[in-house]
Design a protein around this motif. Structure first.
Motif, PDB file in Angstrom:
ATOM      1  N   CYS A  43       0.818  -1.221   0.000  1.00 27.31           N
ATOM      2  CA  CYS A  43       0.000   0.000   0.000  1.00 27.31           C
ATOM      3  C   CYS A  43       0.850   1.269   0.000  1.00 27.31           C
ATOM      4  N   ALA A  44       2.037   1.200   0.575  1.00 30.11           N
ATOM      5  CA  ALA A  44       2.888   2.390   0.700  1.00 30.11           C
ATOM      6  C   ALA A  44       3.784   2.624  -0.516  1.00 30.11           C
ATOM      7  N   LEU A  45       3.823   1.673  -1.444  1.00 28.65           N
ATOM      8  CA  LEU A  45       4.712   1.786  -2.604  1.00 28.65           C
ATOM      9  C   LEU A  45       4.226   2.837  -3.603  1.00 28.65           C
ATOM     10  N   PRO A  46       5.143   3.413  -4.388  1.00 26.43           N
ATOM     11  CA  PRO A  46       4.735   4.316  -5.474  1.00 26.43           C
ATOM     12  C   PRO A  46       4.100   3.556  -6.625  1.00 26.43           C
ATOM     13  N   SER A  47       3.576   4.307  -7.586  1.00 29.86           N
ATOM     14  CA  SER A  47       2.965   3.717  -8.775  1.00 29.86           C
ATOM     15  C   SER A  47       4.042   3.218  -9.726  1.00 29.86           C
ATOM     16  N   THR A  48       3.614   2.459 -10.724  1.00 31.01           N
ATOM     17  CA  THR A  48       4.535   2.034 -11.777  1.00 31.01           C
ATOM     18  C   THR A  48       4.772   3.183 -12.754  1.00 31.01           C
ATOM     19  N   VAL A  49       5.794   3.038 -13.578  1.00 30.55           N
ATOM     20  CA  VAL A  49       6.048   4.033 -14.628  1.00 30.55           C
ATOM     21  C   VAL A  49       5.628   3.463 -15.978  1.00 30.55           C
ATOM     22  N   SER A  50       6.293   2.411 -16.414  1.00 26.37           N
ATOM     23  CA  SER A  50       6.076   1.915 -17.782  1.00 26.37           C
ATOM     24  C   SER A  50       4.666   1.391 -18.005  1.00 26.37           C
ATOM     25  N   SER A  51       4.157   0.546 -17.099  1.00 28.19           N
ATOM     26  CA  SER A  51       2.847  -0.060 -17.350  1.00 28.19           C
ATOM     27  C   SER A  51       1.717   0.948 -17.236  1.00 28.19           C
ATOM     28  N   SER A  52       1.829   1.926 -16.321  1.00 30.42           N
ATOM     29  CA  SER A  52       0.787   2.955 -16.211  1.00 30.42           C
ATOM     30  C   SER A  52       0.670   3.738 -17.512  1.00 30.42           C
ATOM     31  N   VAL A  53       1.815   4.122 -18.061  1.00 33.71           N
ATOM     32  CA  VAL A  53       1.820   4.896 -19.309  1.00 33.71           C
ATOM     33  C   VAL A  53       1.367   4.020 -20.473  1.00 33.71           C
ATOM     34  N   ALA A  54       1.857   2.774 -20.528  1.00 36.06           N
ATOM     35  CA  ALA A  54       1.507   1.874 -21.632  1.00 36.06           C
ATOM     36  C   ALA A  54       0.012   1.592 -21.662  1.00 36.06           C
ATOM     37  N   LEU A  55      -0.586   1.357 -20.507  1.00 34.21           N
ATOM     38  CA  LEU A  55      -2.024   1.088 -20.449  1.00 34.21           C
ATOM     39  C   LEU A  55      -2.833   2.328 -20.807  1.00 34.21           C
ATOM     40  N   THR A  56      -2.354   3.502 -20.390  1.00 33.71           N
ATOM     41  CA  THR A  56      -3.043   4.747 -20.738  1.00 33.71           C
ATOM     42  C   THR A  56      -3.010   4.983 -22.244  1.00 33.71           C
ATOM     43  N   VAL A  57      -1.870   4.698 -22.860  1.00 30.44           N
ATOM     44  CA  VAL A  57      -1.749   4.821 -24.316  1.00 30.44           C
ATOM     45  C   VAL A  57      -2.713   3.857 -24.998  1.00 30.44           C
ATOM     46  N   ALA A  58      -2.715   2.609 -24.544  1.00 25.69           N
ATOM     47  CA  ALA A  58      -3.568   1.586 -25.157  1.00 25.69           C
ATOM     48  C   ALA A  58      -5.046   1.919 -25.028  1.00 25.69           C
TER      49      ALA A  58
END
Length: 324
Positions: free
Chosen positions: A106-121
């Motif tokens: 729960c305390a970890l930051p978000s992802t970088v690559s997969s968050s952007v890749a899914l948003t693009v898709a």
């Protein structure tokens, strides 16, 4: 964008199996010298992360302040508060080290690559995703260990904050800054060799997964738990994702965000990073023999978020066609 059980996730399963079958090399005192190897691995991972972070690419997303507040609030406030609620409600049913693992997730930051890749898709707002995924990684260096220190302190466990901060600065922040500073010289080279660098990054993380579980196996941690622990981890991870997803969408709709912005908010706010989570855990929890158990929630949550995210991205990408 469909979910694929790629070589990295297969590698995680193999790394865990090898740790159970042959733990001695990766455990403390083993011939792999994990005390040094792990820290060198952490430095490599965060140097490559810094080399991949483009501050200039964040510029276009700066004005969407409501989206930024919601994403960072979900990542570093809503998630940890849900983790605290889980510990309060299920403390008697969930083993202590697994509770710590859930809260660490729960305390970890978000992802970088997969968050952007899914948003693009999904045809979402890509600048918002890039800005917040990058910002989350930077904020997490500070907030993640602070949240962990808070929860461990309240539970009566000893947690020396300053040695952890020094370790984070030395083996995480400095390599990250070095990677950022290297971008003017190496950005073009890194772009050309992106796939090879990603392989180095992923193999390093798999090595850290192996040493984490090897130590746990050698110390006999897993002999205290049965298959129920895996069931609890899967159910808990699914519950966290469902709750955060529902809360974020509810708030986004209440704020009347455009669909493109809502997509970026959902993907960035519901993701948790395995790539940074595994090496960061080695620095935060140090020689804790239960590190393998602590990492279980993020290792389960990672493929879960990708599987659900892939289905959602495909569904949202079709929205214009179904409407027209």
């Amino acid at each position: 964008m469909k979910f694929k059980f790629d070589w990295f996730m297969k590698g995680m399963v193999i790394a865990v199996l090898i740790a159970f079958l042959w733990p001695e090399p990766g455990a403390r005192g083993g011939w792999l010298h994990p005390e040094l190897l792990n820290k060198l691995g952490i430095a490599i991972v965060f140097y490559l992360n810094g080399l991949a972070l483009s501050i200039a690419a964040m510029h276009d997303g700066l004005k969407r302040w409501r989206a930024h507040l919601l994403i960072q609030g979900a990542t570093f406030l809503i998630f940890p508060l849900l983790g605290l609620a889980l510990i309060w409600l299920c403390g008697g049913f969930v083993p202590g080290d697994l509770q710590t693992g859930f809260f660490y997730l729960c305390a970890l930051p978000s992802t970088v690559s997969s968050s952007v890749a899914l948003t693009v898709a999904a045809r979402g707002n890509v600048p918002v995703a890039v800005f917040n995924a990058t910002l989350s990684s930077l904020i997490g260096v500070i907030l993640t260990p602070m949240w962990v220190a808070l929860i461990l302190g309240h539970s009566g466990q000893s947690f020396e904050v300053w040695p952890v901060i020094v370790d984070l600065l030395e083996w995480l922040v400095l390599p990250l800054v070095a990677g950022l500073c290297s971008r003017p010289l190496l950005a073009a080279w890194a772009s050309r060799h992106k796939k090879r660098l990603q392989i180095v990054d992923r193999l390093t993380i798999l090595m850290l997964v192996y040493t984490s579980f090897a130590d746990s196996v050698k110390e006999g941690i897993w002999s205290n738990y049965g298959p129920l622990v895996l069931v609890e981890t899967v159910l808990g991870s699914a519950l966290f994702f469902a709750l955060v997803f529902w809360i974020i969408r509810l708030i986004a709709k209440a704020l009347k965000m455009p669909m493109e912005e809502e997509i970026a908010v959902v993907f960035c706010g519901s993701k948790k990073t395995l790539a940074s989570g595994v090496p960061m855990a080695h620095l935060i929890f140090g020689a804790n023999p239960a590190l393998g158990l602590i990492l279980m929630p993020i290792m389960i949550y990672h493929p879960l978020q990708l599987a659900i995210g892939g289905v959602l991205a495909q569904r949202w990408a079709e929205r214009g066609k179904t409407q027209g």
